[in-house]
Design a protein around this motif. Structure first.
Motif, short mmCIF file in Angstrom:
data_model
loop_
_atom_site.label_atom_id
_atom_site.label_comp_id
_atom_site.label_asym_id
_atom_site.label_seq_id
_atom_site.Cartn_x
_atom_site.Cartn_y
_atom_site.Cartn_z
N LEU A 268 1.81 2.33 -3.16
CA LEU A 268 1.86 1.43 -4.28
C LEU A 268 3.04 1.82 -5.13
O LEU A 268 3.19 2.99 -5.51
CB LEU A 268 0.56 1.52 -5.11
N ASP A 269 3.92 0.84 -5.42
CA ASP A 269 5.05 1.05 -6.32
C ASP A 269 4.72 0.41 -7.65
O ASP A 269 4.32 -0.76 -7.69
CB ASP A 269 6.33 0.40 -5.77
N ILE A 270 4.90 1.15 -8.73
CA ILE A 270 4.68 0.61 -10.07
C ILE A 270 6.03 0.63 -10.78
O ILE A 270 6.64 1.68 -10.93
CB ILE A 270 3.64 1.43 -10.85
N GLU A 271 6.48 -0.54 -11.19
CA GLU A 271 7.76 -0.68 -11.88
C GLU A 271 7.50 -1.08 -13.33
O GLU A 271 6.36 -1.28 -13.74
CB GLU A 271 8.63 -1.72 -11.17
N ALA A 272 8.58 -1.22 -14.11
CA ALA A 272 8.47 -1.58 -15.52
C ALA A 272 7.61 -2.83 -15.69
O ALA A 272 7.75 -3.79 -14.95
CB ALA A 272 9.85 -1.81 -16.11
N GLY A 273 6.69 -2.79 -16.65
CA GLY A 273 5.82 -3.92 -16.91
C GLY A 273 4.58 -3.95 -16.03
O GLY A 273 3.70 -4.77 -16.22
N GLY A 274 4.49 -3.04 -15.06
CA GLY A 274 3.34 -2.99 -14.16
C GLY A 274 2.13 -2.38 -14.85
O GLY A 274 2.26 -1.63 -15.80
N CYS B 48 -2.22 -1.17 -13.94
CA CYS B 48 -3.29 -0.99 -12.95
C CYS B 48 -4.62 -1.30 -13.61
O CYS B 48 -4.83 -1.00 -14.77
CB CYS B 48 -3.30 0.44 -12.43
N PRO B 49 -5.54 -1.89 -12.84
CA PRO B 49 -6.86 -2.18 -13.40
C PRO B 49 -7.64 -0.89 -13.62
O PRO B 49 -7.35 0.14 -13.01
CB PRO B 49 -7.52 -3.02 -12.29
N GLU B 50 -8.62 -0.95 -14.50
CA GLU B 50 -9.49 0.19 -14.73
C GLU B 50 -10.53 0.22 -13.62
O GLU B 50 -11.53 -0.47 -13.67
CB GLU B 50 -10.17 0.08 -16.10
N SER B 51 -10.24 0.96 -12.58
CA SER B 51 -11.15 1.05 -11.45
C SER B 51 -10.90 2.37 -10.74
O SER B 51 -9.96 3.08 -11.07
CB SER B 51 -10.92 -0.12 -10.49
N LYS B 52 -11.72 2.67 -9.77
CA LYS B 52 -11.48 3.85 -8.95
C LYS B 52 -10.28 3.54 -8.07
O LYS B 52 -10.19 2.46 -7.50
CB LYS B 52 -12.70 4.16 -8.10
N MET B 53 -9.37 4.51 -7.96
CA MET B 53 -8.13 4.23 -7.25
C MET B 53 -7.82 5.31 -6.23
O MET B 53 -7.94 6.50 -6.52
CB MET B 53 -6.99 4.09 -8.24
N ARG B 54 -7.40 4.87 -5.04
CA ARG B 54 -6.93 5.77 -3.98
C ARG B 54 -5.67 5.13 -3.40
O ARG B 54 -5.65 3.94 -3.12
CB ARG B 54 -7.96 5.91 -2.87
N PHE B 55 -4.65 5.95 -3.25
CA PHE B 55 -3.38 5.44 -2.76
C PHE B 55 -2.89 6.30 -1.61
O PHE B 55 -3.19 7.49 -1.55
CB PHE B 55 -2.30 5.48 -3.86
N GLY B 56 -2.10 5.70 -0.73
CA GLY B 56 -1.37 6.49 0.25
C GLY B 56 -0.28 7.24 -0.51
O GLY B 56 -0.41 8.40 -0.86
N GLU B 57 0.78 6.54 -0.84
CA GLU B 57 1.88 7.08 -1.63
C GLU B 57 1.93 6.31 -2.94
O GLU B 57 1.91 5.09 -2.94
CB GLU B 57 3.21 6.91 -0.89
N LEU B 58 2.00 7.02 -4.06
CA LEU B 58 2.10 6.39 -5.37
C LEU B 58 3.49 6.68 -5.93
O LEU B 58 3.86 7.84 -6.06
CB LEU B 58 1.01 6.92 -6.30
N ARG B 59 4.25 5.62 -6.21
CA ARG B 59 5.60 5.77 -6.74
C ARG B 59 5.69 5.05 -8.09
O ARG B 59 5.37 3.86 -8.17
CB ARG B 59 6.62 5.19 -5.76
N VAL B 60 6.13 5.78 -9.12
CA VAL B 60 6.28 5.23 -10.46
C VAL B 60 7.76 5.11 -10.75
O VAL B 60 8.47 6.12 -10.81
CB VAL B 60 5.57 6.12 -11.51
N GLY B 61 8.25 3.86 -10.91
CA GLY B 61 9.67 3.60 -11.13
C GLY B 61 10.19 4.16 -12.44
O GLY B 61 9.42 4.47 -13.36
#
Length: 108
Positions: free
Chosen positions: A11-17, A19-32
């Motif tokens: 999951l890539d998170i860029e400016a303005g992104g 995430c919902p308030e939920s339980k979260m599991r990611f393969g790779e998490l990238r924050v721009g």
């Protein structure tokens, strides 16, 4: 409504992104580099690459990287950690490399 967000590959998170308030599991998490994300719930992922800002309780099975433009706040449990020169790290950190399977001796 709270649920489960499961991003198997990444999951890539860029400016303005957001995430919902939920339980979260990611393969790779990238924050721009222009993104800022705050997780209220614990997050688990295989790999983490932070070029922006992230805050929360993070558990990384593999490599966590905080880039020179990035900042990580909160708690971080990971197997490996790289913090670039100039990066921000304001966290309780635990780095414990993954253990290789123990060999089992057999009787002859």
């Amino acid at each position: 409504e709270a649920g489960l967000l499961n991003a198997l590959r990444g999951l890539d998170i860029e400016a303005g992104g957001a995430c919902p308030e939920s339980k979260m599991r990611f393969g790779e998490l990238r924050v721009g580099s222009c993104a800022r994300i705050v997780f209220a719930e614990p997050v688990a992922c295989r790999g983490l690459d932070v070029a922006g800002e992230i805050e929360g309780a993070l558990s990384v099975a593999g490599l966590a990287t905080v880039r020179a433009t990035g900042c990580l706040r909160g708690t971080l449990d990971c197997a490996r950690l790289v913090v670039d020169d100039g990066a921000g790290l304001v966290a309780r950190v635990s780095v414990q490399p993954a253990r290789a399977p123990t060999a089992v001796a057999t009787a002859a």
